[in-house]
Enzyme design. Structure first.
Site, PDB file in Angstrom:
ATOM      1  N   ASP A 147      -4.083   6.007   3.396  1.00 29.73           N
ATOM      2  CA  ASP A 147      -3.313   4.938   4.047  1.00 29.73           C
ATOM      3  C   ASP A 147      -3.265   5.118   5.575  1.00 29.73           C
ATOM      4  O   ASP A 147      -4.048   4.485   6.284  1.00 29.73           O
ATOM      5  CB  ASP A 147      -1.903   4.861   3.455  1.00 29.73           C
ATOM      6  N   HIS A 185      -2.370  -5.838   0.057  1.00 30.63           N
ATOM      7  CA  HIS A 185      -1.286  -4.921  -0.268  1.00 30.63           C
ATOM      8  C   HIS A 185      -0.288  -5.696  -1.135  1.00 30.63           C
ATOM      9  O   HIS A 185       0.125  -6.810  -0.760  1.00 30.63           O
ATOM     10  CB  HIS A 185      -0.559  -4.466   1.000  1.00 30.63           C
ATOM     11  N   GLU A 235       3.901  -2.527  -3.255  1.00 34.46           N
ATOM     12  CA  GLU A 235       4.208  -1.264  -2.560  1.00 34.46           C
ATOM     13  C   GLU A 235       5.740  -1.187  -2.483  1.00 34.46           C
ATOM     14  O   GLU A 235       6.372  -0.437  -3.212  1.00 34.46           O
ATOM     15  CB  GLU A 235       3.575  -1.256  -1.155  1.00 34.46           C
ATOM     16  N   HIS A 262      -6.067   2.589   7.076  1.00 34.62           N
ATOM     17  CA  HIS A 262      -5.903   1.739   8.265  1.00 34.62           C
ATOM     18  C   HIS A 262      -6.384   2.568   9.448  1.00 34.62           C
ATOM     19  O   HIS A 262      -5.811   3.637   9.717  1.00 34.62           O
ATOM     20  CB  HIS A 262      -4.439   1.354   8.452  1.00 34.62           C
ATOM     21  N   HIS A 282      -8.587   2.897   1.119  1.00 33.01           N
ATOM     22  CA  HIS A 282      -7.347   2.361   1.704  1.00 33.01           C
ATOM     23  C   HIS A 282      -6.983   3.237   2.900  1.00 33.01           C
ATOM     24  O   HIS A 282      -6.286   4.246   2.753  1.00 33.01           O
ATOM     25  CB  HIS A 282      -6.241   2.354   0.637  1.00 33.01           C
TER      26      HIS A 282
END
Ligand code: ADE
Ligand code: ZN
Length: 340
Positions: A279, A198, A201, A20, A18
């Site tokens: 992340d 996702h 969250e 980005h 995970h």
């Protein structure tokens, strides 16, 4: 950050599921690319950028994250960004990573899909050859945009699907439920693309259920709010559907008050296939190994939990069965050399 299990954590081969790639844009590179591309930033210095990284919630982060990505213009910018992450990943003993990219963040500014894809792809291929890091590339759709926009993005991606391993769903969660993208994800399924999203969250646990039932995802990104729904916990523990948990992100975006209160240990205790990830490391104060060390320290994780987390990450990956077995055996072998 020092912790009792530091040497074990450093020695274990690691997987990042995970990440980005736009979230690995360090302020120094943002400044350099702004200069190179003649982009004006609303910051006077690198320190100014870092000082702005105080977030109230997911949206306040996303506003800065999309603005920061505005310095990425040329293919070589996407290459430089990805290569910098992969070099950093090597120092964390990452042997495999599955990376999100957000094409709509760039095509919406007039950057061709091909420019984004080719820059990232070149760095991933180079990392396999030169650093021994394997990877998968995940095209992530922005959920604050329309399903129609997502379908157009899928059309733009079509010539490149041989180099795209799956699709995801990210951006502003609340008010943008998974079902908004039912047609898009059905089309991706028809194309044989594995799907993740996702969910849970900031949004409710019900979005996790919807991602599974409507989008037919094989993995949930974040998913920490699953603990509010015991039936869903039992279901995912049974299916071993992985959660790609991001502890530093959860604290910085105020999903959790403190790292000490992070629910990772509860997720593991419930039998869920939870994993540790970074992340958007350039924004949240730590790359993968820092997430591992900080979380281990704050939650006082035991050796067995650490080894389980390492194995979970391989189990949750899209590596083939033989590679998974080889890496998991290596985790066990290395762990055995670190007595409690
Ligand atoms: N895009 C980048 N980071 C994200 C996150 N943590 N949640 C949703 N969308 C994102
Ligand atoms: Zn994310």
């Amino acid at each position: 950050m020092t912790t009792r299990h530091q040497a074990l954590i450093a020695a274990l081969p690691k997987v990042e599921l995970h990440l980005h790639i736009e979230g690995s844009l360090e302020p120094e590179m943002m400044f350099e690319l702004a200069r190179r591309n003649g982009v004006t930033l609303p910051y006077a210095s690198v320190d100014d950028i870092r000082a702005a990284y105080r977030f109230e919630n997911l949206q306040s982060f996303l506003d800065l994250y999309y603005a920061g990505a505005g310095v990425l213009i040329e293919e070589r910018d996407f290459y430089d960004l990805t290569w910098a992450y992969l070099r950093r990943a090597q120092t964390d003993n990452i042997v495999h990573c599955e990376i999100f990219f957000d094409p709509q963040t760039h095509t919406g500014r007039g950057i061709p899909f091909a420019t984004v894809y080719r820059g990232i792809r070149r760095a991933l291929d180079q990392a396999k050859a030169e650093l021994g890091i394997s990877s998968k590339l995940i095209l992530s759709f922005l959920r604050h945009l329309s399903e129609e926009d997502g379908l157009q993005t899928l059309e733009a991606a079509r010539p490149f699907l041989a180099g795209i391993d799956g699709v995801g769903l990210d951006s502003s969660e609340r008010g943008n439920p998974p079902a908004k993208f039912a047609r898009l994800f059905a089309e991706c399924k028809t194309l044989g693309l594995p799907r993740v999203a996702h969910a849970g969250e900031e949004g409710p646990a019900d979005y996790i259920r919807e991602a599974l039932d409507v989008l037919d995802v094989c993995r949930i990104d974040h998913g920490v709010r699953i603990l509010e729904d015991s039936e869903l916990v039992a279901r995912l523990a049974r299916s071993r559907t992985p959660l790609t948990v991001c502890p530093y992100s959860n604290v910085r975006l105020k999903v959790c008050d403190t790292l000490e209160q992070h629910p990772l240990r509860e997720l593991l205790a419930a039998g869920l296939c939870a994993t540790i990830n970074s992340d958007d490391p350039a924004y949240f104060g730590g790359y993968l190994q820092e997430n591992w060390l900080g979380t281990t320290h704050a939650l006082k994780l035991e050796r067995t939990e650490i080894v389980q987390l390492a194995i979970n990450a391989f189990e949750a990956s899209w590596l083939d069965a033989a590679d998974k077995a080889m890496h998991i055996a290596a985790c066990r072998r290395i762990a055995a050399t670190f007595p409690d």
